[in-house]
Design an enzyme around this catalytic site. Sequence first.
Site, PDB file in Angstrom:
ATOM      1  N   ALA A 106     -20.442  34.719   6.245  1.00 50.90           N
ATOM      2  CA  ALA A 106     -20.923  35.578   5.160  1.00 50.90           C
ATOM      3  C   ALA A 106     -22.381  35.979   5.306  1.00 50.90           C
ATOM      4  O   ALA A 106     -22.904  36.683   4.446  1.00 50.90           O
ATOM      5  CB  ALA A 106     -20.727  34.861   3.818  1.00 50.90           C
ATOM      6  N   HIS A 107     -23.039  35.545   6.390  1.00 55.65           N
ATOM      7  CA  HIS A 107     -24.479  35.796   6.508  1.00 55.65           C
ATOM      8  C   HIS A 107     -24.745  36.893   7.539  1.00 55.65           C
ATOM      9  O   HIS A 107     -24.694  38.075   7.211  1.00 55.65           O
ATOM     10  CB  HIS A 107     -25.187  34.492   6.863  1.00 55.65           C
ATOM     11  CG  HIS A 107     -26.667  34.518   6.638  1.00 55.65           C
ATOM     12  ND1 HIS A 107     -27.255  35.199   5.600  1.00 55.65           N
ATOM     13  CD2 HIS A 107     -27.693  33.929   7.321  1.00 55.65           C
ATOM     14  CE1 HIS A 107     -28.568  35.040   5.646  1.00 55.65           C
ATOM     15  NE2 HIS A 107     -28.861  34.287   6.685  1.00 55.65           N
ATOM     16  N   PHE A 108     -24.986  36.553   8.791  1.00 51.92           N
ATOM     17  CA  PHE A 108     -25.220  37.556   9.829  1.00 51.92           C
ATOM     18  C   PHE A 108     -23.897  37.987  10.460  1.00 51.92           C
ATOM     19  O   PHE A 108     -23.058  37.147  10.789  1.00 51.92           O
ATOM     20  CB  PHE A 108     -26.141  37.002  10.920  1.00 51.92           C
ATOM     21  CG  PHE A 108     -27.556  36.768  10.465  1.00 51.92           C
ATOM     22  CD1 PHE A 108     -28.298  37.784   9.901  1.00 51.92           C
ATOM     23  CD2 PHE A 108     -28.140  35.522  10.611  1.00 51.92           C
ATOM     24  CE1 PHE A 108     -29.603  37.569   9.486  1.00 51.92           C
ATOM     25  CE2 PHE A 108     -29.446  35.296  10.203  1.00 51.92           C
ATOM     26  CZ  PHE A 108     -30.178  36.320   9.640  1.00 51.92           C
TER      27      PHE A 108
END
Length: 349
Positions: free
Chosen positions: A228-230
Amino acid sequence: YFFMDRVLTADHVPWQMQPDGWIETAYDVPADAWYFTANYTSTLPFCILLEIALQPCGWLAAYAGSALHSEDRLHFRNLGGTARCIQEIPRDAGTLLVRVRMTDVSKAGAMILQSFDMQVSNHGQTVYEGTTRFGFFTAQALASQKGIQNCALVSDTPAVPREPFKVFPSVSPRTPADLSMDPDTGMPADALRMIDAIEVMDPSGGKFNHGYIRAKKTVDPKEWFFDAHFYQDPVCPGSLGIESFLQTLRYYLLETFSMDPSTHAVSPVLGDTHEWVYRGQIIPTHKEVTIHTHIRQVSQENDIYAVKADGALCVDGRVIYEMKNFGLAFAPVGLKKTGDHLTRIFAPV
């Protein structure tokens, strides 16, 4: 784990990797966002606020064409910062405006280092401000990171007992998409809880003799935040590492003062400057995260219970984060937490 809705202005010259003008972005805080539910609060969790402040730096770095200065695939990582929280942000805050500007750039081989100023405001009032540093690194450079060397916050700490002091039960919501909700225990639900257990709770230990907490978390490669981040770069957001540290403070207050979550809500300590340093990352192949928390000061006044601490985070035995002068409080539910209510709790040390 993305908290930037639109770019409003950009005074920075595109494709020019150099110090330049401000950009302004906006994030609309959903009043029913999952993180309010998972944190059992009506105010914005610090980890979300930090991401709101930092993510526009990434947009500006891309707008400046930073990655085009290398033929290698580069990974963008935060390296640390210094900031202060000025006001709490309620769930009905509406739109947060973020201003950032690039203040310094340096390049050595494939590595690029950049510094930024950042300001977050709500309804014309600054709520969070500071400076931060980022870097672009190759995969090889990230893999060879040695972490923070000779960290005093992990030396001479108590031995870990065979049985932990406290193991946290599973509590819904278990992921950001989980719509169920268990009763409030005082700690976050699984979707946001970043520690599995308190291994050591020493009320008079630590570097400042005001208390020491050691907590741990097993790394689950399937945990939601890795994807869900990078994009195509699975890594635990650094803000969630800081969140794990803050959760040790939260448990310390709950345990020390027998806090009742129905009468007192968790709150930041406002006005004081805090610092963080990142020299490593948590990726799905890691096994265990350990947090060392050293209580600096404790305050109990006007029915507000507060603590300030330094901490270090290790992954598989390597120190990768340091946090300094972070504060957390439990204040009566419904108390207006701007102005002096949660500021100047602690006298300068």
